[in-house]
Motif scaffolding. Structure first.
Motif, PDB file in Angstrom:
ATOM      1  N   LYS A 135       0.780  -1.143   0.156  1.00 16.98           N
ATOM      2  CA  LYS A 135       0.151  -0.104   0.085  1.00 16.98           C
ATOM      3  C   LYS A 135       0.717   1.303  -0.143  1.00 16.98           C
ATOM      4  N   HIS A 136       2.225   1.139  -0.016  1.00 14.50           N
ATOM      5  CA  HIS A 136       2.867   2.203  -0.261  1.00 14.50           C
ATOM      6  C   HIS A 136       3.322   3.237   1.104  1.00 14.50           C
ATOM      7  N   THR A 137       2.609   2.759   2.144  1.00 12.64           N
ATOM      8  CA  THR A 137       2.573   3.552   3.352  1.00 12.64           C
ATOM      9  C   THR A 137       4.199   4.017   3.953  1.00 12.64           C
ATOM     10  N   GLY A 138       5.005   2.931   3.494  1.00  7.57           N
ATOM     11  CA  GLY A 138       6.380   3.206   3.685  1.00  7.57           C
ATOM     12  C   GLY A 138       7.074   4.286   2.904  1.00  7.57           C
ATOM     13  N   ARG A 139       6.509   4.677   1.881  1.00 10.32           N
ATOM     14  CA  ARG A 139       6.857   5.913   1.175  1.00 10.32           C
ATOM     15  C   ARG A 139       5.973   7.482   1.552  1.00 10.32           C
ATOM     16  N   GLU A 140       5.231   7.315   2.485  1.00 10.59           N
ATOM     17  CA  GLU A 140       4.503   8.631   2.806  1.00 10.59           C
ATOM     18  C   GLU A 140       5.620   9.087   3.515  1.00 10.59           C
ATOM     19  N   GLN A 141       5.737  10.579   3.412  1.00 10.70           N
ATOM     20  CA  GLN A 141       6.746  11.375   4.027  1.00 10.70           C
ATOM     21  C   GLN A 141       6.508  11.676   5.700  1.00 10.70           C
ATOM     22  N   ALA A 142       5.244  11.527   6.060  1.00  7.72           N
ATOM     23  CA  ALA A 142       5.116  11.349   7.552  1.00  7.72           C
ATOM     24  C   ALA A 142       5.722  10.303   8.204  1.00  7.72           C
ATOM     25  N   ASN A 143       5.435   9.183   7.426  1.00  8.04           N
ATOM     26  CA  ASN A 143       6.023   7.737   8.153  1.00  8.04           C
ATOM     27  C   ASN A 143       7.452   7.780   7.987  1.00  8.04           C
ATOM     28  N   ILE A 144       8.294   8.334   6.891  1.00 11.50           N
ATOM     29  CA  ILE A 144       9.745   8.211   6.619  1.00 11.50           C
ATOM     30  C   ILE A 144      10.193   9.231   7.829  1.00 11.50           C
ATOM     31  N   ASP A 145       9.520  10.315   8.223  1.00  7.49           N
ATOM     32  CA  ASP A 145      10.028  11.325   9.028  1.00  7.49           C
ATOM     33  C   ASP A 145      10.160  10.678  10.371  1.00  7.49           C
ATOM     34  N   ILE A 146       9.243   9.793  10.878  1.00  7.13           N
ATOM     35  CA  ILE A 146       9.057   9.294  12.273  1.00  7.13           C
ATOM     36  C   ILE A 146      10.021   8.180  12.063  1.00  7.13           C
ATOM     37  N   LEU A 147      10.377   7.309  11.278  1.00  2.00           N
ATOM     38  CA  LEU A 147      11.329   6.558  11.020  1.00  2.00           C
ATOM     39  C   LEU A 147      12.864   7.005  11.266  1.00  2.00           C
ATOM     40  N   CYS A 148      12.982   7.970  10.294  1.00  2.00           N
ATOM     41  CA  CYS A 148      14.245   8.361  10.330  1.00  2.00           C
ATOM     42  C   CYS A 148      14.853   9.248  11.463  1.00  2.00           C
ATOM     43  N   ARG A 149      13.667   9.819  12.519  1.00  2.00           N
ATOM     44  CA  ARG A 149      14.294  10.489  13.715  1.00  2.00           C
ATOM     45  C   ARG A 149      14.512   9.388  14.618  1.00  2.00           C
ATOM     46  N   VAL A 150      14.020   8.401  14.537  1.00  2.00           N
ATOM     47  CA  VAL A 150      14.508   7.181  15.374  1.00  2.00           C
ATOM     48  C   VAL A 150      15.713   6.647  14.852  1.00  2.00           C
ATOM     49  N   LEU A 151      15.994   6.687  13.666  1.00  2.00           N
ATOM     50  CA  LEU A 151      17.225   6.113  13.246  1.00  2.00           C
ATOM     51  C   LEU A 151      18.444   7.106  13.535  1.00  2.00           C
ATOM     52  N   ALA A 152      18.340   8.518  13.665  1.00  2.00           N
ATOM     53  CA  ALA A 152      19.194   9.425  13.936  1.00  2.00           C
ATOM     54  C   ALA A 152      19.473   9.316  15.493  1.00  2.00           C
ATOM     55  N   GLN A 153      18.782   8.492  16.466  1.00  2.00           N
ATOM     56  CA  GLN A 153      19.198   8.424  17.749  1.00  2.00           C
ATOM     57  C   GLN A 153      19.759   7.255  18.270  1.00  2.00           C
ATOM     58  N   THR A 154      19.970   6.264  17.306  1.00  2.00           N
ATOM     59  CA  THR A 154      20.545   5.077  17.691  1.00  2.00           C
ATOM     60  C   THR A 154      22.040   4.923  17.980  1.00  2.00           C
ATOM     61  N   SER A 155      22.735   5.858  17.269  1.00  2.00           N
ATOM     62  CA  SER A 155      23.989   5.548  17.688  1.00  2.00           C
ATOM     63  C   SER A 155      24.472   6.302  18.830  1.00  2.00           C
ATOM     64  N   GLU A 156      23.798   7.347  19.199  1.00  2.00           N
ATOM     65  CA  GLU A 156      23.730   8.078  20.691  1.00  2.00           C
ATOM     66  C   GLU A 156      23.359   7.151  21.591  1.00  2.00           C
ATOM     67  N   ALA A 157      22.135   6.485  21.422  1.00  2.00           N
ATOM     68  CA  ALA A 157      21.668   5.305  22.538  1.00  2.00           C
ATOM     69  C   ALA A 157      22.775   4.316  22.927  1.00  2.00           C
ATOM     70  N   GLY A 158      23.471   4.017  21.802  1.00  2.00           N
ATOM     71  CA  GLY A 158      24.223   2.775  21.886  1.00  2.00           C
ATOM     72  C   GLY A 158      25.769   3.421  22.505  1.00  2.00           C
ATOM     73  N   GLY A 159      25.884   4.579  22.396  1.00  2.00           N
ATOM     74  CA  GLY A 159      27.365   5.143  22.761  1.00  2.00           C
ATOM     75  C   GLY A 159      28.030   5.012  21.748  1.00  2.00           C
ATOM     76  N   PHE A 160      27.669   5.400  20.645  1.00  2.00           N
ATOM     77  CA  PHE A 160      28.771   5.431  19.505  1.00  2.00           C
ATOM     78  C   PHE A 160      28.618   6.847  18.660  1.00  2.00           C
TER      79      PHE A 160
END
Length: 444
Positions: A135-160
């Motif tokens: 259904k292409h929900t993964g290509r909707e910008q609102a969903n991309i923004d939510i995912l990418c905000r989490v991705l951007a916090q992963t290295s800091e959460a792990g201490g890297f």
């Protein structure tokens, strides 16, 4: 890094001494290890000995595409453990001899003590949210923004996260190493942010399709494994060829430390078609590979094309009906929507609906083993579950041939000769099918 309870440390010591002396691990000791390591194998609590195979964890491991690519195609000695939520897919993999944990990946801890010696991470998140068939929900910008905000916090959460990317409390340099360590700076990295992996997963709740959030597990596990002390050397991922570029770029940027200078500088992504590697069906997928040393994704140049007819032992001129009887378009004289293709070329990409495909000449349908053969599995692969389930597994799985090609560089094994030999065994034998009616399921 977490420490083991005293009782488990003692069991580890006894088991290690037994292994060094070439003796079996006492059953009582092994029971303690298995309980402490659960759901992972107890042996993974032990330090590897010289000559032991490297340990690899597979997420969304399915029925065994990556596992077969490593073991059967490349012939590599790897101690791999796969995790998948599908009971049928896990049953298939186990029947083929591969280790599976049937569980929801998001409920597991990537910093588990049993994972501290893992050197390879393989991830194949579900792709319907991004693929053309979904259904292409993964290509909707609102969903991309939510995912990418989490991705951007992963290295800091792990201490890297490098200190340059955040406020460095000690200034440009740290002259008092004890103070730096007390604050939490380590090995050139800033302190952990304090967010847990479950905290990050909770931030994905607003997504309109929860499957989109499973993409975050790639970095949650990559940085989680490292935080747990694992000497991770490579990360491989397979995903829909329609994965948005923003997601790919953010994954690469996070692994590279924010400024393309991190330990995972060698992080590349490319869309590869399995048909170009000799697989008997077209399957375009995005493959991502990150390593601590320079490695490129493979090219399928010089690999002979395998047709569907060639793979299944059919004669020339056969056609396959994919959608039943459909109205004829008077302008073209062909069925509307395109419901047939020639078997004298690689087949269409398999989906779960391939279970209804019919050979036009006699109405005979594919068996589950033939479906597996079309995507690169040996013809005796033990598919488990209903016919519908087995076809869906074959449609979703990573082709073993592609797995072998992608992982060959990081495993240090040349792939072309092995792939050609593997395909010669299963795709180019004239007597693969002998015309026995039991080779087919008859259409109703």
């Amino acid at each position: 890094m977490r420490t083991l309870p005293a009782k488990v440390q003692t069991a580890v010591h006894i088991a290690t001494m037994a292994r060094k002396d070439g003796l079996p691990i006492p059953s009582k000791v092994l029971a303690i290890l298995d309980e402490a390591a659960s759901p992972f194998p107890g042996r993974w609590l032990l330090d590897p000995l010289p000559g032991d195979p490297i340990r690899v964890i597979e997420l969304f491991a399915g029925p065994g595409g990556w596992s077969e690519g490593i073991a059967t195609v490349l012939g590599a000695k790897v101690d791999a453990v796969g995790i998948d939520i599908s009971k049928d897919a896990c049953a298939t993999a186990r029947a083929a001899g591969h280790h599976r944990i049937c569980a929801d990946i998001t409920t597991l801890d990537p910093e588990h003590c049993a994972l501290r010696h893992v050197r390879g991470l393989i991830v194949s998140p579900p792709c319907p949210s991004f693929s053309p068939a979904g259904k292409h929900t993964g290509r909707e910008q609102a969903n991309i923004d939510i995912l990418c905000r989490v991705l951007a916090q992963t290295s800091e959460a792990g201490g890297f996260c490098p200190p340059d990317d955040i406020s460095y409390e000690c200034g440009d340099t740290c002259e008092d190493l004890d103070v730096c360590e007390e604050i939490g700076y380590h090995d050139g990295y800033a302190p952990r942010s304090g967010l847990t992996w479950d905290d990050l997963r909770a931030q994905l709740a607003p997504l309109t399709d929860a499957r989109i959030g499973l993409m975050a597990e790639l970095l949650i596990w990559a940085f989680g494994l490292q935080a747990g002390g694992a000497p991770l050397e490579f990360i491989a991922m397979e995903q829909s060829s329609r994965l948005p570029q923003q997601i790919i770029d953010d994954i690469r940027l996070e692994l590279r430390g924010g400024e393309n200078t991190g330990e995972w500088y060698f992080a590349t992504a490319e869309i590869l078609d399995a048909a170009n590697f000799g697989v008997a069906s077209r399957r375009e997928r995005l493959f991502f590979l990150a390593a601590r040393f320079g490695r490129m994704l493979p090219s399928g140049a010089s690999i002979p094309v395998t047709t569907m007819a060639q793979a299944l032992g059919w004669g020339p001129g056969e056609r396959v009906n994919t959608r039943g009887v459909r109205p004829i378009d008077p302008a073209t004289g062909r069925a509307k929507g395109g419901n047939e293709f020639s078997a004298d070329k690689p087949s269409n990409c398999l989906t779960g609906k391939a279970r209804t495909w019919k050979r036009v000449s006699d109405g005979q349908r594919l068996t589950t083993n033939e479906a597996g053969l079309l995507v690169g599995f040996r013809p005796t692969y033990p598919w488990q579950g209903s016919r519908s389930s087995a076809f869906q597994q074959a449609a979703d799985v990573v082709s073993p041939i592609m797995a072998a090609a992608v992982l060959s560089a990081v495993l240090g094994i040349p792939w072309k000769a092995r792939v050609l030999d593997y395909e010669e065994q299963f795709y180019r034998l004239d007597d693969y099918l002998d015309g026995d009616p039991d080779d087919f399921d008859m259409a109703a």
